[in-house]
Structures are given as structure tokens and as C-alpha cells.
Write a protein that holds these residues in place. Sequence first.
Motif: not given
Length: 99
Positions: A2-4, A9-11, A15-16
Motif C-alpha cells: 500500500x505504501x509503494x 501515485x504521488x510521483x 509528474x503530471x
Amino acid sequence: MLVALSVGGYFYHREQLAAIAAEHLRLVVTGPSSLQAGVAAEFSISVTAISGQPLAAQIEVTLTGPDGECLRAQQEPADERGRLQVAIPANLRLPSRQT
């Protein structure tokens, strides 16, 4: 796991946002709200990316009258700090205001 997924998702989202910011710019123009015949005016133009980084951009300035007539046009590059000073001379013939 879940952490990965969260970190990934954050990165991806970051980037978007960077891609969107690269396609847009922020243009800020400061100066007098109106021009008066016989009075010089100076405008400061600042160009930055959405992130706030200065952009060296080609700026086109056009001064038009109420009827759409071009009174003055110029194209100049902003400096490395994304800034440009534009002076409107006092001897520029401005159309009379009609009320």
C-alpha cells in the motif's frame, strides 16, 4: 504494498503537474490603468512559468485605440529574469475620448 502504491501515485501526480506547468506561463503587466495625452507612461511586464521560474520570452506589445486602430506595436525579448519595461512616450498621439 500500500505504501509503494501511494508513493507511486504521488510521483505520477507530481509528474503530471510538472507537465501542465511547462505548457503554461504567467504574464503580469503593471502600469497605469489609463493613458493620458501628453503624459508618458511606463509598464512593467513579467513572464514566469506557473512554478514561478522566470522565462526569457519574446513579447509582443500592441496599443490599440477604441476603434481597433493600431497606435503602436513592438516586439522585444524579455531579459533572463523574464522582465521587460515598455515606455509609452508623451508625444504619442492618442485618440480623443468620446463620451
